[in-house]
Scaffold this motif. Sequence first.
Motif, mmCIF file in Angstrom:
data_model
loop_
_atom_site.group_PDB
_atom_site.id
_atom_site.type_symbol
_atom_site.label_atom_id
_atom_site.label_comp_id
_atom_site.label_asym_id
_atom_site.label_seq_id
_atom_site.Cartn_x
_atom_site.Cartn_y
_atom_site.Cartn_z
ATOM 1 N N ILE A 119 40.662 -36.207 21.448
ATOM 2 C CA ILE A 119 40.998 -36.442 22.857
ATOM 3 C C ILE A 119 42.490 -36.247 23.048
ATOM 4 O O ILE A 119 43.305 -36.758 22.283
ATOM 5 C CB ILE A 119 40.577 -37.862 23.308
ATOM 6 C CG1 ILE A 119 39.046 -38.002 23.278
ATOM 7 C CG2 ILE A 119 41.101 -38.164 24.720
ATOM 8 C CD1 ILE A 119 38.530 -39.352 23.721
ATOM 9 N N SER A 120 42.828 -35.478 24.078
ATOM 10 C CA SER A 120 44.228 -35.281 24.428
ATOM 11 C C SER A 120 44.540 -36.145 25.644
ATOM 12 O O SER A 120 43.867 -36.051 26.669
ATOM 13 C CB SER A 120 44.469 -33.795 24.735
ATOM 14 O OG SER A 120 45.751 -33.623 25.290
ATOM 15 N N VAL A 121 45.544 -37.011 25.508
ATOM 16 C CA VAL A 121 45.979 -37.831 26.644
ATOM 17 C C VAL A 121 47.302 -37.242 27.140
ATOM 18 O O VAL A 121 48.292 -37.238 26.414
ATOM 19 C CB VAL A 121 46.156 -39.309 26.238
ATOM 20 C CG1 VAL A 121 46.737 -40.123 27.390
ATOM 21 C CG2 VAL A 121 44.824 -39.906 25.792
ATOM 22 N N LEU A 122 47.286 -36.706 28.359
ATOM 23 C CA LEU A 122 48.478 -36.053 28.893
ATOM 24 C C LEU A 122 49.237 -37.029 29.788
ATOM 25 O O LEU A 122 48.670 -37.585 30.729
ATOM 26 C CB LEU A 122 48.098 -34.797 29.681
ATOM 27 C CG LEU A 122 47.431 -33.701 28.856
ATOM 28 C CD1 LEU A 122 45.921 -33.830 28.876
ATOM 29 C CD2 LEU A 122 47.818 -32.323 29.375
ATOM 30 N N THR A 123 50.504 -37.255 29.453
ATOM 31 C CA THR A 123 51.299 -38.184 30.245
ATOM 32 C C THR A 123 52.483 -37.440 30.848
ATOM 33 O O THR A 123 52.736 -36.283 30.517
ATOM 34 C CB THR A 123 51.806 -39.357 29.387
ATOM 35 O OG1 THR A 123 52.795 -38.885 28.473
ATOM 36 C CG2 THR A 123 50.669 -39.993 28.594
ATOM 37 N N ASP A 124 53.200 -38.134 31.712
ATOM 38 C CA ASP A 124 54.339 -37.529 32.404
ATOM 39 C C ASP A 124 55.558 -37.462 31.495
ATOM 40 O O ASP A 124 56.007 -38.507 31.030
ATOM 41 C CB ASP A 124 54.667 -38.367 33.650
ATOM 42 C CG ASP A 124 55.789 -37.755 34.461
ATOM 43 O OD1 ASP A 124 55.592 -36.652 34.982
ATOM 44 O OD2 ASP A 124 56.866 -38.375 34.546
ATOM 45 N N PRO A 125 56.152 -36.323 31.217
ATOM 46 C CA PRO A 125 55.694 -34.963 31.522
ATOM 47 C C PRO A 125 55.080 -34.301 30.282
ATOM 48 O O PRO A 125 55.435 -34.625 29.161
ATOM 49 C CB PRO A 125 57.016 -34.277 31.857
ATOM 50 C CG PRO A 125 58.017 -34.940 30.948
ATOM 51 C CD PRO A 125 57.522 -36.330 30.667
ATOM 52 N N THR A 126 54.176 -33.381 30.498
ATOM 53 C CA THR A 126 53.636 -32.558 29.411
ATOM 54 C C THR A 126 53.845 -31.103 29.820
ATOM 55 O O THR A 126 53.209 -30.633 30.760
ATOM 56 C CB THR A 126 52.143 -32.855 29.184
ATOM 57 O OG1 THR A 126 52.003 -34.225 28.798
ATOM 58 C CG2 THR A 126 51.560 -31.973 28.100
ATOM 59 N N LEU B 142 38.133 -33.689 25.217
ATOM 60 C CA LEU B 142 38.324 -34.287 26.525
ATOM 61 C C LEU B 142 39.831 -34.291 26.795
ATOM 62 O O LEU B 142 40.601 -34.766 25.965
ATOM 63 C CB LEU B 142 37.785 -35.717 26.497
ATOM 64 C CG LEU B 142 37.306 -36.340 27.803
ATOM 65 C CD1 LEU B 142 36.151 -35.549 28.388
ATOM 66 C CD2 LEU B 142 36.896 -37.776 27.575
ATOM 67 N N ASN B 143 40.229 -33.734 27.935
ATOM 68 C CA ASN B 143 41.645 -33.771 28.311
ATOM 69 C C ASN B 143 41.818 -34.783 29.435
ATOM 70 O O ASN B 143 41.373 -34.569 30.554
ATOM 71 C CB ASN B 143 42.118 -32.383 28.776
ATOM 72 C CG ASN B 143 42.033 -31.350 27.673
ATOM 73 O OD1 ASN B 143 42.227 -31.658 26.503
ATOM 74 N ND2 ASN B 143 41.729 -30.117 28.032
ATOM 75 N N VAL B 144 42.457 -35.894 29.101
ATOM 76 C CA VAL B 144 42.598 -36.999 30.048
ATOM 77 C C VAL B 144 44.067 -37.143 30.425
ATOM 78 O O VAL B 144 44.931 -37.174 29.548
ATOM 79 C CB VAL B 144 42.126 -38.322 29.403
ATOM 80 C CG1 VAL B 144 42.033 -39.413 30.446
ATOM 81 C CG2 VAL B 144 40.809 -38.145 28.693
ATOM 82 N N ALA B 145 44.350 -37.269 31.704
ATOM 83 C CA ALA B 145 45.743 -37.420 32.127
ATOM 84 C C ALA B 145 45.951 -38.736 32.848
ATOM 85 O O ALA B 145 45.023 -39.311 33.403
ATOM 86 C CB ALA B 145 46.139 -36.270 33.044
ATOM 87 N N GLU B 146 47.205 -39.192 32.832
ATOM 88 C CA GLU B 146 47.574 -40.345 33.644
ATOM 89 C C GLU B 146 47.840 -39.850 35.061
ATOM 90 O O GLU B 146 48.193 -38.687 35.259
ATOM 91 C CB GLU B 146 48.832 -41.011 33.071
ATOM 92 C CG GLU B 146 48.531 -41.831 31.834
ATOM 93 C CD GLU B 146 49.684 -42.746 31.422
ATOM 94 O OE1 GLU B 146 49.418 -43.694 30.693
ATOM 95 O OE2 GLU B 146 50.834 -42.502 31.818
ATOM 96 N N PRO B 147 47.682 -40.733 36.072
ATOM 97 C CA PRO B 147 47.892 -40.297 37.459
ATOM 98 C C PRO B 147 49.289 -39.739 37.690
ATOM 99 O O PRO B 147 50.260 -40.227 37.121
ATOM 100 C CB PRO B 147 47.701 -41.593 38.268
ATOM 101 C CG PRO B 147 46.942 -42.512 37.391
ATOM 102 C CD PRO B 147 47.291 -42.148 35.983
ATOM 103 N N LYS B 148 49.346 -38.714 38.521
ATOM 104 C CA LYS B 148 50.595 -38.095 38.991
ATOM 105 C C LYS B 148 51.519 -37.600 37.886
ATOM 106 O O LYS B 148 52.727 -37.460 38.100
ATOM 107 C CB LYS B 148 51.354 -39.065 39.894
ATOM 108 C CG LYS B 148 50.593 -39.400 41.174
ATOM 109 C CD LYS B 148 51.535 -39.878 42.281
ATOM 110 C CE LYS B 148 50.774 -40.202 43.548
ATOM 111 N NZ LYS B 148 50.555 -41.636 43.742
ATOM 112 N N ALA B 149 50.985 -37.355 36.703
ATOM 113 C CA ALA B 149 51.820 -36.842 35.610
ATOM 114 C C ALA B 149 52.151 -35.378 35.881
ATOM 115 O O ALA B 149 51.318 -34.634 36.390
ATOM 116 C CB ALA B 149 51.089 -36.989 34.288
#
Length: 300
Positions: free
Chosen positions: A196-203, A217-224
């Motif tokens: 699982i890739s967790v994308l945070t601000d910034p990627t 699964l590519n999961v991001a935090e809001p508004k990143a």
Amino acid sequence: MAWFKKTRRPIAKTKVKASRVPEGLWVKCPGCAQAIYNKDLASNLNVCPKCAHHFRVNATERLRMLFDGEWVEHDAGLASTDPLNFTDTKTYKSRLKAMREATGLKDAVIVASGEIDGTPTVVASMEYEFIGGSMGVVVGEKIARGIERAIAERRAMLIVCCSGGARMMEGALSLMQMAKICGALARLDRAGLPYISVLTDPTTGGVTASFAMLGDLNVAEPKALIGFAGPRVIEQAIRTKLPEGFQRSEFLLEKGMLDLVVDRREMKAAVANAFRFMNAHIAPAVAPVADAPLTNQMTD
Ligand SMILES: [Zn+2]
């Protein structure tokens, strides 16, 4: 001869720091401009209780949020040898030294193994404060070793991405890390283990262009902010105004680039559920593998 002489120096540019939690009792939220009590923010995983603005958090904090309890860090001693003997406004060596003192880390990623809601997992957590979370040889090597450990010990893999991209100061060697990590992820996939890739601000940059987008699964935090090149560069290249919210998580979700956008406060549960769905929790227990000997020879 000029009639007027400029005697005053131009006003020095002030550095605007991104949404890091500053020292002090109260923090002004960049999202809703309200003052938040520092302890409230910390107890809320650094998410604004009023408007859910996600403040940036460091790599160690990420591990604390994800793991059930203790974790074991791997390859903490790996450090860059400055292979190109690089200098920009200052030498890369002095930059590394300053960063090591400021963050207490040897490079921009922490790799550790532990359990996420009972699922044995290897987590690589990137540190933005260390030269913009940039990926040089050490970051690449540590992540690749983390993935190999996951394969050897039958663990799930998770990478918390937070990066400005490949590290300029290590030139092409940085770019090679993209292929190296992707190769390791392909082996993880063949071993039937989830990532699982967790994308945070910034990627951004080479991280987005490689492992950040390769999760089962590519999961991001809001508004990143997630993208390859910055919006200004793209606008200049295609000579068009970019739409509102371009390169933010929600926009990318709508365009099919991401699978999920999850609030940080629900991230652990979401990730744990996904791993369970992928049967990662039933992986047979294998004895932990010892760290590879430190040779400090970071040539590929
Ligand atoms: Zn707020």
